[in-house]
Design a protein around this motif. Structure first.
Motif, PDB file in Angstrom:
ATOM      1  N   LEU A  35       0.696  -1.371   0.008  1.00 10.42           N
ATOM      2  CA  LEU A  35       0.001   0.023   0.132  1.00 10.42           C
ATOM      3  C   LEU A  35       0.768   1.278  -0.248  1.00 10.42           C
ATOM      4  O   LEU A  35       0.618   2.101  -0.574  1.00 10.42           O
ATOM      5  CB  LEU A  35      -1.004   0.009   1.143  1.00 10.42           C
ATOM      6  CG  LEU A  35      -2.066  -0.978   1.108  1.00 10.42           C
ATOM      7  CD1 LEU A  35      -2.918  -1.105   2.523  1.00 10.42           C
ATOM      8  CD2 LEU A  35      -3.138  -0.601  -0.187  1.00 10.42           C
ATOM      9  N   SER A  36       2.094   1.235   0.617  1.00 13.41           N
ATOM     10  CA  SER A  36       2.865   2.369   0.772  1.00 13.41           C
ATOM     11  C   SER A  36       3.398   2.603  -0.949  1.00 13.41           C
ATOM     12  O   SER A  36       3.570   3.719  -1.318  1.00 13.41           O
ATOM     13  CB  SER A  36       4.138   2.054   1.636  1.00 13.41           C
ATOM     14  OG  SER A  36       5.084   1.432   1.176  1.00 13.41           O
ATOM     15  N   SER A  41       1.472   2.158  -3.524  1.00 14.94           N
ATOM     16  CA  SER A  41       0.363   2.711  -4.352  1.00 14.94           C
ATOM     17  C   SER A  41       0.373   4.200  -3.752  1.00 14.94           C
ATOM     18  O   SER A  41      -0.117   5.069  -4.585  1.00 14.94           O
ATOM     19  CB  SER A  41      -0.669   2.094  -3.863  1.00 14.94           C
ATOM     20  OG  SER A  41      -0.808   0.750  -4.398  1.00 14.94           O
ATOM     21  N   TYR A  42       0.596   4.494  -2.589  1.00 10.33           N
ATOM     22  CA  TYR A  42       0.516   5.593  -2.000  1.00 10.33           C
ATOM     23  C   TYR A  42       1.425   6.662  -2.587  1.00 10.33           C
ATOM     24  O   TYR A  42       0.958   7.661  -3.014  1.00 10.33           O
ATOM     25  CB  TYR A  42       0.625   5.812  -0.450  1.00 10.33           C
ATOM     26  CG  TYR A  42       0.595   7.147   0.347  1.00 10.33           C
ATOM     27  CD1 TYR A  42      -0.367   7.861   0.366  1.00 10.33           C
ATOM     28  CD2 TYR A  42       2.189   7.572   0.552  1.00 10.33           C
ATOM     29  CE1 TYR A  42      -0.108   9.140   1.190  1.00 10.33           C
ATOM     30  CE2 TYR A  42       2.257   8.824   1.064  1.00 10.33           C
ATOM     31  CZ  TYR A  42       1.146   9.608   1.331  1.00 10.33           C
ATOM     32  OH  TYR A  42       1.100  10.800   1.772  1.00 10.33           O
ATOM     33  N   TYR A  43       2.595   6.181  -2.596  1.00  8.49           N
ATOM     34  CA  TYR A  43       3.692   7.140  -3.082  1.00  8.49           C
ATOM     35  C   TYR A  43       3.516   7.125  -4.731  1.00  8.49           C
ATOM     36  O   TYR A  43       3.960   8.449  -5.220  1.00  8.49           O
ATOM     37  CB  TYR A  43       5.246   6.776  -3.003  1.00  8.49           C
ATOM     38  CG  TYR A  43       5.539   6.967  -1.267  1.00  8.49           C
ATOM     39  CD1 TYR A  43       5.651   8.240  -1.025  1.00  8.49           C
ATOM     40  CD2 TYR A  43       5.311   6.112  -0.495  1.00  8.49           C
ATOM     41  CE1 TYR A  43       5.949   8.693   0.259  1.00  8.49           C
ATOM     42  CE2 TYR A  43       5.710   6.521   0.709  1.00  8.49           C
ATOM     43  CZ  TYR A  43       5.897   7.726   1.149  1.00  8.49           C
ATOM     44  OH  TYR A  43       6.392   8.142   2.408  1.00  8.49           O
ATOM     45  N   THR A  89       0.379  10.049  -4.913  1.00  6.55           N
ATOM     46  CA  THR A  89       0.928  11.241  -4.244  1.00  6.55           C
ATOM     47  C   THR A  89       2.139  11.994  -5.032  1.00  6.55           C
ATOM     48  O   THR A  89       2.301  13.069  -5.188  1.00  6.55           O
ATOM     49  CB  THR A  89       1.433  11.351  -2.738  1.00  6.55           C
ATOM     50  OG1 THR A  89       2.565  10.447  -2.623  1.00  6.55           O
ATOM     51  CG2 THR A  89       0.020  10.856  -1.931  1.00  6.55           C
ATOM     52  N   HIS A 107      10.302   1.921  -2.098  1.00  6.98           N
ATOM     53  CA  HIS A 107       9.054   1.174  -1.594  1.00  6.98           C
ATOM     54  C   HIS A 107       8.737  -0.096  -2.427  1.00  6.98           C
ATOM     55  O   HIS A 107       8.426  -1.466  -1.658  1.00  6.98           O
ATOM     56  CB  HIS A 107       7.964   2.065  -1.598  1.00  6.98           C
ATOM     57  CG  HIS A 107       8.054   2.844  -0.451  1.00  6.98           C
ATOM     58  ND1 HIS A 107       7.394   2.880   0.889  1.00  6.98           N
ATOM     59  CD2 HIS A 107       8.899   3.999  -0.079  1.00  6.98           C
ATOM     60  CE1 HIS A 107       7.850   3.879   1.530  1.00  6.98           C
ATOM     61  NE2 HIS A 107       8.732   4.524   1.115  1.00  6.98           N
TER      62      HIS A 107
END
Length: 154
Positions: free
Chosen positions: A34-35, A37-39, A42, A73
């Motif tokens: 998920l990190s 996907s987050y980065y 963003t 990541h």
């Protein structure tokens, strides 16, 4: 337990312990995923045309595969997959050998701790040899359990 029946059931306390630690590292792997996907979102780092189009219908964004934060990541997630999936498979075979519970639980805990530490040091840029040590400990556990399980099949 007499024989090997029921070794891979929730009635076997050792299997239950293994299942718990396996789920902990699998859930940790999901968090790292998920990190990524987050980065990607963003930082506007997309690797497919359809994702770029959704993120920016105007067409100004382009495919980007070179963001160092996203790649770090992603590398941590790939390393998780390369180590956690074998842990789950090898651990299942290891449990069928009916090992001493204290040894097996210690191995499960050591592997789980090593993977958590590995992600922390990888994602927060802790200098080497921290990541290599965490990686080596996890591989060592997998190799030990694999060797014990393999002996049972000879």
């Amino acid at each position: 337990m007499a024989g090997n029946e029921g070794l891979l059931s929730m009635e076997n306390p050792l299997f239950k312990e293994f299942a718990f630690y396996a789920m902990v590292v699998i859930m940790k792997m999901f968090v790292v995923h998920l990190s990524v996907s987050y980065y990607r979102i963003t930082r506007n780092v997309f690797v497919s045309a359809e994702d770029v189009k959704i993120a920016d219908p105007s067409g100004k964004l382009k495919i980007n595969r070179n963001d160092p934060v996203v790649e770090r990541h992603r590398a941590a997630h790939l390393n998780d997959m390369e180590n956690i999936i074998p842990f789950v498979l090898v651990g299942l075979f290891y449990v069928t050998t009916n090992p001493a519970a204290s040894t097996a639980i210690l191995l499960f805990r050591i592997f789980t701790g090593s993977r958590i530490v590995h992600s922390i040091v990888y994602l927060f840029h802790v200098p080497q040899p921290a990541r290599a040590l965490a990686f080596g400990v996890g591989i060592g556990v997998n190799c030990y359990m694999g060797a014990i399980a393999l002996q049972q099949f000879l």
